[in-house]
Design a protein around this motif. Sequence first.
Motif, PDB file in Angstrom:
ATOM      1  N   ASN A   1       0.815  -1.202   0.000  1.00 21.81           N
ATOM      2  CA  ASN A   1       0.000   0.000   0.000  1.00 21.81           C
ATOM      3  C   ASN A   1       0.856   1.262   0.000  1.00 21.81           C
ATOM      4  O   ASN A   1       0.493   2.245  -0.623  1.00 21.81           O
ATOM      5  CB  ASN A   1      -0.949   0.004   1.189  1.00 21.81           C
ATOM      6  CG  ASN A   1      -2.077  -0.997   1.032  1.00 21.81           C
ATOM      7  OD1 ASN A   1      -2.378  -1.446  -0.082  1.00 21.81           O
ATOM      8  ND2 ASN A   1      -2.688  -1.366   2.134  1.00 21.81           N
ATOM      9  N   TYR A   2       1.988   1.241   0.710  1.00 21.58           N
ATOM     10  CA  TYR A   2       2.857   2.415   0.743  1.00 21.58           C
ATOM     11  C   TYR A   2       3.362   2.746  -0.656  1.00 21.58           C
ATOM     12  O   TYR A   2       3.349   3.905  -1.070  1.00 21.58           O
ATOM     13  CB  TYR A   2       4.043   2.196   1.685  1.00 21.58           C
ATOM     14  CG  TYR A   2       3.654   2.069   3.133  1.00 21.58           C
ATOM     15  CD1 TYR A   2       3.085   3.130   3.824  1.00 21.58           C
ATOM     16  CD2 TYR A   2       3.850   0.878   3.807  1.00 21.58           C
ATOM     17  CE1 TYR A   2       2.726   3.008   5.152  1.00 21.58           C
ATOM     18  CE2 TYR A   2       3.489   0.744   5.139  1.00 21.58           C
ATOM     19  CZ  TYR A   2       2.929   1.809   5.802  1.00 21.58           C
ATOM     20  OH  TYR A   2       2.575   1.697   7.118  1.00 21.58           O
ATOM     21  N   SER A   4       2.012   1.929  -3.481  1.00 27.50           N
ATOM     22  CA  SER A   4       0.888   2.396  -4.295  1.00 27.50           C
ATOM     23  C   SER A   4       0.610   3.873  -4.028  1.00 27.50           C
ATOM     24  O   SER A   4       0.334   4.640  -4.958  1.00 27.50           O
ATOM     25  CB  SER A   4      -0.367   1.579  -4.003  1.00 27.50           C
ATOM     26  OG  SER A   4      -0.219   0.270  -4.468  1.00 27.50           O
ATOM     27  N   ASN A   5       0.713   4.273  -2.767  1.00 29.06           N
ATOM     28  CA  ASN A   5       0.508   5.681  -2.432  1.00 29.06           C
ATOM     29  C   ASN A   5       1.611   6.563  -3.007  1.00 29.06           C
ATOM     30  O   ASN A   5       1.346   7.686  -3.446  1.00 29.06           O
ATOM     31  CB  ASN A   5       0.416   5.869  -0.922  1.00 29.06           C
ATOM     32  CG  ASN A   5      -0.875   5.319  -0.358  1.00 29.06           C
ATOM     33  OD1 ASN A   5      -1.897   5.314  -1.035  1.00 29.06           O
ATOM     34  ND2 ASN A   5      -0.834   4.845   0.870  1.00 29.06           N
ATOM     35  N   ASP A   8       0.724   6.954  -6.597  1.00 28.94           N
ATOM     36  CA  ASP A   8      -0.365   7.921  -6.735  1.00 28.94           C
ATOM     37  C   ASP A   8       0.154   9.355  -6.613  1.00 28.94           C
ATOM     38  O   ASP A   8      -0.274  10.248  -7.358  1.00 28.94           O
ATOM     39  CB  ASP A   8      -1.453   7.684  -5.687  1.00 28.94           C
ATOM     40  CG  ASP A   8      -2.241   6.403  -5.928  1.00 28.94           C
ATOM     41  OD1 ASP A   8      -2.163   5.852  -7.055  1.00 28.94           O
ATOM     42  OD2 ASP A   8      -2.928   5.949  -4.983  1.00 28.94           O
TER      43      ASP A   8
END
Length: 75
Positions: A1-2, A4-5, A8
């Motif tokens: 998730n990190y 992916s952020n 983004d």
Amino acid sequence: NYLSNVRDAIDDGVKVFGYTAWSLMDNFEWMRGYTEKFGLYSVDFNDPNRTRTPKSSVLFFKQVTRTRCLVDTCV
């Protein structure tokens, strides 16, 4: 998730120039000693050589750094 952020943020125009994994190897955690395992590599603290064994996340992280992609195929 990190990651992916981070991706983004790049897509939103943030100029990201690096990323560091929190811990590359198991380490001492002040509240739990060596009972919790962190990092990309497990460390055998009973071995005087402190043998390191790659965790499954190493393969994922290697692929990300090699391909600069967070999924199996980049479009």
